[in-house]
Design a protein around this motif. Structure first.
Motif, PDB file in Angstrom:
ATOM      1  N   ALA A  98       0.825  -1.221   0.000  1.00 49.52           N
ATOM      2  CA  ALA A  98       0.000   0.000   0.000  1.00 49.52           C
ATOM      3  C   ALA A  98       0.851   1.259   0.000  1.00 49.52           C
ATOM      4  O   ALA A  98       0.357   2.356   0.233  1.00 49.52           O
ATOM      5  N   ARG A  99       2.142   1.105  -0.272  1.00 45.31           N
ATOM      6  CA  ARG A  99       3.029   2.264  -0.336  1.00 45.31           C
ATOM      7  C   ARG A  99       2.788   3.039  -1.625  1.00 45.31           C
ATOM      8  O   ARG A  99       2.600   2.458  -2.681  1.00 45.31           O
ATOM      9  N   GLN A 100       2.783   4.365  -1.543  1.00 42.06           N
ATOM     10  CA  GLN A 100       2.608   5.208  -2.721  1.00 42.06           C
ATOM     11  C   GLN A 100       3.918   5.218  -3.509  1.00 42.06           C
ATOM     12  O   GLN A 100       4.945   5.678  -3.019  1.00 42.06           O
ATOM     13  N   VAL A 101       3.866   4.689  -4.722  1.00 40.75           N
ATOM     14  CA  VAL A 101       5.056   4.606  -5.568  1.00 40.75           C
ATOM     15  C   VAL A 101       5.339   5.945  -6.226  1.00 40.75           C
ATOM     16  O   VAL A 101       6.473   6.427  -6.238  1.00 40.75           O
ATOM     17  N   GLN A 102       4.301   6.540  -6.802  1.00 44.33           N
ATOM     18  CA  GLN A 102       4.500   7.818  -7.483  1.00 44.33           C
ATOM     19  C   GLN A 102       3.168   8.508  -7.696  1.00 44.33           C
ATOM     20  O   GLN A 102       2.129   7.862  -7.824  1.00 44.33           O
ATOM     21  N   ARG A 103       3.195   9.814  -7.709  1.00 46.40           N
ATOM     22  CA  ARG A 103       2.015  10.631  -8.003  1.00 46.40           C
ATOM     23  C   ARG A 103       2.266  11.388  -9.308  1.00 46.40           C
ATOM     24  O   ARG A 103       3.292  12.054  -9.457  1.00 46.40           O
ATOM     25  N   ILE A 104       1.313  11.282 -10.241  1.00 44.46           N
ATOM     26  CA  ILE A 104       1.412  11.981 -11.518  1.00 44.46           C
ATOM     27  C   ILE A 104       0.443  13.160 -11.483  1.00 44.46           C
ATOM     28  O   ILE A 104      -0.766  12.970 -11.332  1.00 44.46           O
ATOM     29  N   SER A 105       0.957  14.368 -11.624  1.00 39.01           N
ATOM     30  CA  SER A 105       0.140  15.573 -11.442  1.00 39.01           C
ATOM     31  C   SER A 105       0.169  16.505 -12.648  1.00 39.01           C
ATOM     32  O   SER A 105      -0.110  17.697 -12.509  1.00 39.01           O
ATOM     33  N   CYS A 106       0.492  15.963 -13.813  1.00 44.77           N
ATOM     34  CA  CYS A 106       0.642  16.820 -14.990  1.00 44.77           C
ATOM     35  C   CYS A 106      -0.634  16.928 -15.824  1.00 44.77           C
ATOM     36  O   CYS A 106      -0.605  17.469 -16.924  1.00 44.77           O
ATOM     37  N   PHE A 107      -1.757  16.424 -15.305  1.00 46.21           N
ATOM     38  CA  PHE A 107      -2.993  16.412 -16.095  1.00 46.21           C
ATOM     39  C   PHE A 107      -3.676  17.774 -16.051  1.00 46.21           C
ATOM     40  O   PHE A 107      -3.709  18.435 -15.008  1.00 46.21           O
ATOM     41  N   GLN A 108      -4.243  18.163 -17.191  1.00 50.04           N
ATOM     42  CA  GLN A 108      -4.959  19.427 -17.286  1.00 50.04           C
ATOM     43  C   GLN A 108      -6.450  19.279 -16.994  1.00 50.04           C
ATOM     44  O   GLN A 108      -7.177  20.267 -16.936  1.00 50.04           O
ATOM     45  N   SER A 109      -6.907  18.038 -16.837  1.00 48.53           N
ATOM     46  CA  SER A 109      -8.319  17.776 -16.554  1.00 48.53           C
ATOM     47  C   SER A 109      -8.411  16.504 -15.730  1.00 48.53           C
ATOM     48  O   SER A 109      -7.426  15.784 -15.536  1.00 48.53           O
ATOM     49  N   THR A 110      -9.617  16.203 -15.264  1.00 47.57           N
ATOM     50  CA  THR A 110      -9.847  14.975 -14.501  1.00 47.57           C
ATOM     51  C   THR A 110      -9.654  13.754 -15.399  1.00 47.57           C
ATOM     52  O   THR A 110     -10.168  13.710 -16.517  1.00 47.57           O
ATOM     53  N   VAL A 111      -8.912  12.778 -14.916  1.00 45.97           N
ATOM     54  CA  VAL A 111      -8.786  11.502 -15.619  1.00 45.97           C
ATOM     55  C   VAL A 111     -10.001  10.652 -15.246  1.00 45.97           C
ATOM     56  O   VAL A 111     -10.171  10.281 -14.082  1.00 45.97           O
ATOM     57  N   LYS A 112     -10.856  10.382 -16.221  1.00 47.05           N
ATOM     58  CA  LYS A 112     -12.115   9.682 -15.960  1.00 47.05           C
ATOM     59  C   LYS A 112     -12.005   8.173 -16.121  1.00 47.05           C
ATOM     60  O   LYS A 112     -12.869   7.441 -15.629  1.00 47.05           O
ATOM     61  N   CYS A 113     -10.984   7.700 -16.828  1.00 43.38           N
ATOM     62  CA  CYS A 113     -10.877   6.253 -17.052  1.00 43.38           C
ATOM     63  C   CYS A 113      -9.419   5.846 -17.224  1.00 43.38           C
ATOM     64  O   CYS A 113      -8.588   6.630 -17.702  1.00 43.38           O
ATOM     65  N   LEU A 114      -9.142   4.626 -16.814  1.00 42.45           N
ATOM     66  CA  LEU A 114      -7.825   4.020 -16.941  1.00 42.45           C
ATOM     67  C   LEU A 114      -7.993   2.633 -17.526  1.00 42.45           C
ATOM     68  O   LEU A 114      -8.984   1.953 -17.245  1.00 42.45           O
ATOM     69  N   THR A 115      -7.041   2.196 -18.326  1.00 45.99           N
ATOM     70  CA  THR A 115      -7.064   0.825 -18.823  1.00 45.99           C
ATOM     71  C   THR A 115      -5.632   0.350 -19.054  1.00 45.99           C
ATOM     72  O   THR A 115      -4.736   1.153 -19.315  1.00 45.99           O
ATOM     73  N   VAL A 116      -5.442  -0.960 -18.935  1.00 41.85           N
ATOM     74  CA  VAL A 116      -4.124  -1.570 -19.108  1.00 41.85           C
ATOM     75  C   VAL A 116      -4.117  -2.402 -20.377  1.00 41.85           C
ATOM     76  O   VAL A 116      -5.044  -3.185 -20.630  1.00 41.85           O
ATOM     77  N   LEU A 117      -3.096  -2.239 -21.193  1.00 50.42           N
ATOM     78  CA  LEU A 117      -2.863  -3.096 -22.353  1.00 50.42           C
ATOM     79  C   LEU A 117      -1.737  -4.041 -21.957  1.00 50.42           C
ATOM     80  O   LEU A 117      -0.557  -3.743 -22.146  1.00 50.42           O
ATOM     81  N   GLN A 118      -2.121  -5.168 -21.379  1.00 51.13           N
ATOM     82  CA  GLN A 118      -1.148  -6.066 -20.771  1.00 51.13           C
ATOM     83  C   GLN A 118      -0.155  -6.608 -21.791  1.00 51.13           C
ATOM     84  O   GLN A 118       1.032  -6.760 -21.498  1.00 51.13           O
ATOM     85  N   ARG A 119      -0.632  -6.881 -22.999  1.00 49.63           N
ATOM     86  CA  ARG A 119       0.251  -7.463 -24.017  1.00 49.63           C
ATOM     87  C   ARG A 119       1.355  -6.494 -24.446  1.00 49.63           C
ATOM     88  O   ARG A 119       2.436  -6.902 -24.849  1.00 49.63           O
ATOM     89  N   LEU A 120       1.073  -5.193 -24.363  1.00 47.35           N
ATOM     90  CA  LEU A 120       2.071  -4.186 -24.723  1.00 47.35           C
ATOM     91  C   LEU A 120       2.796  -3.639 -23.503  1.00 47.35           C
ATOM     92  O   LEU A 120       3.717  -2.833 -23.634  1.00 47.35           O
TER      93      LEU A 120
END
Length: 404
Positions: free
Chosen positions: A68-90
């Motif tokens: 549960a340790r925070q690895v990294q925070r990404i704060s460069c977004f200009q808007s709310t990120v509404k969805c995330l998805t993983v392309l496991q094969r890539l």
């Protein structure tokens, strides 16, 4: 603040088995908008599972799934990120907001699109040929990911096609299988798409009434309130697509290309989340705070079969709703070949139930706006396990043979 309970990858027991809190992740300052897991590839020497969370605070936080340790925070977004998805094969993951970004496991930004829309990407799924489909307002945009090759060392994301068949904003988007995906809109449109050539396989817009509907969007909205026919969530199996439409539940058969069962007032308020259970059963939760379990039955069996109450008690406590014994309306009988029968009502939350996770062997975890996370157990199964443990203990102590 993010407060999310999870079971660590190396823990022998956790929330799904005992209800015990294992880890608590605190980091975001506003509403959580998306959560995904990102597992290591089989070839990786260090196998770890990352948890990615997006929030209305315009950040994405990457967590270590074991600690549960925070690895990294990404704060460069200009808007709310509404969805995330993983392309496991890539071995990459994507974030969708006002633009589409591609990231690697090291959290490097590989490439991104230009500004797409002020409304942003509301849903995102992977489809074949290294493509993804994004819902942006009324449009579906097909993107193709270009991985580095001998001639190019950079990633790229190309817009391939736009599908403009929806008349209103797209609220839900899921894969049915490797060959098709389905979308649902604010005015109740359901469209089945071919995932290979991106053509329409089926179109359905009359969920709320089996009779023929008026064609224009304006006339539809006059017929019924739009929030009563909005498709909020999908789930599916090999035969059917299950849709949460306003306060109702609808079953769309993929082979027959029509609705085969419906409950127009499955809940008193909008249905927010649904999932398919084994044995032709469905579970749903709503803004009204209720969680209900349904069974899909053939119509010809309804007259001979009384509505069971036992399953309801299997989940610990609750009551059977009178709706389960009400006769199906004649109009629905003529239009549908199956019925959704209420067989369980889980009482415990006092506010809107936002979502749930179903673990086939361990139970159901529900998450509500009342700040409660409730673990529900299958009472019949747990009773059998307790009896088995009792007999094992008696046998170990020799009491079982003395009783015989």
């Amino acid at each position: 603040m993010l407060r999310w309970l999870i079971g660590g990858g190396r823990e022998p027991q956790g929330l799904a088995e005992t209800g015990e809190k294992l880890l608590e992740l605190n980091g975001h300052t506003q509403k959580i908008t998306a959560i995904i897991t990102f597992s290591s590839l089989g070839s990786c020497e260090e196998k770890n599972q990352l948890i990615l969370t997006a929030s209305a605070d315009r950040t994405v936080i990457v967590w270590d799934g074991d600690t549960a340790r925070q690895v990294q925070r990404i704060s460069c977004f200009q808007s709310t990120v509404k969805c995330l998805t993983v392309l496991q094969r890539l071995d990459v993951w994507l974030s969708g907001g006002n633009d589409l970004c591609v990231w690697n496991r090291k959290l490097d930004l590989l490439c991104k699109t230009s500004h797409l829309s002020d409304t942003g990407i509301s849903a995102l799924v992977e489809i074949p040929k290294k493509c993804v489909v994004a819902a942006v307002g009324k449009e579906l945009i097909i993107f193709r990911l270009v991985a580095p090759t001998g001639g190019s060392l950079e990633w790229d994301i190309l817009e391939v096609k736009r599908l403009l068949d929806h008349q209103d904003n797209i609220l839900s988007l899921i894969n049915v299988n490797d060959l098709s995906f389905v979308t649902g809109s604010h005015i109740g449109e359901l469209i089945i798409w071919d995932a290979l050539d991106w053509t329409m396989q089926a179109y359905e817009r009359n969920f709320w009434d089996p009779s023929p509907q008026l064609d224009t969007q304006q006339e539809i909205k006059l017929c019924q309130k739009s929030n009563d026919i909005s498709i909020h969530h999908f789930t599916c199996d090999e035969e059917n697509v299950f849709a949460a439409v306003g306060r109702g539940l609808y079953v769309y058969n993929l082979q027959m290309k029509r609705v085969i069962a419906c409950q127009k007032t499955a809940h008193d308020s909008n249905v927010l989340h649904i999932a398919k259970l084994p044995n032709r059963q469905l579970i749903s939760c709503s803004e009204d705070g209720s969680v209900r379990i349904w069974e899909l039955r053939e119509k010809q069996q309804l007259a001979a079969e009384p509505v069971p109450t036992g399953f309801f008690n299997m989940w610990g406590f609750g009551r059977v709703n009178k709706q389960a014994s009400q006769p199906v309306k004649k109009q629905q009988e003529n239009a549908t070949s199956c019925s959704l029968e209420l067989i369980g009502d889980l009482i415990g939350h006092s506010s809107s139930v936002e979502m749930f996770l179903y673990f086939e062997d361990h139970g159901l975890v529900t998450c509500s706006a009342d700040h409660l996370i409730i673990l529900w157990k299958n009472g019949e199964r747990e009773s059998g396990l307790r009896s088995l443990r009792l007999f094992q203990k008696l046998e170990e102590n020799g009491d079982l043979y003395l009783a015989v």
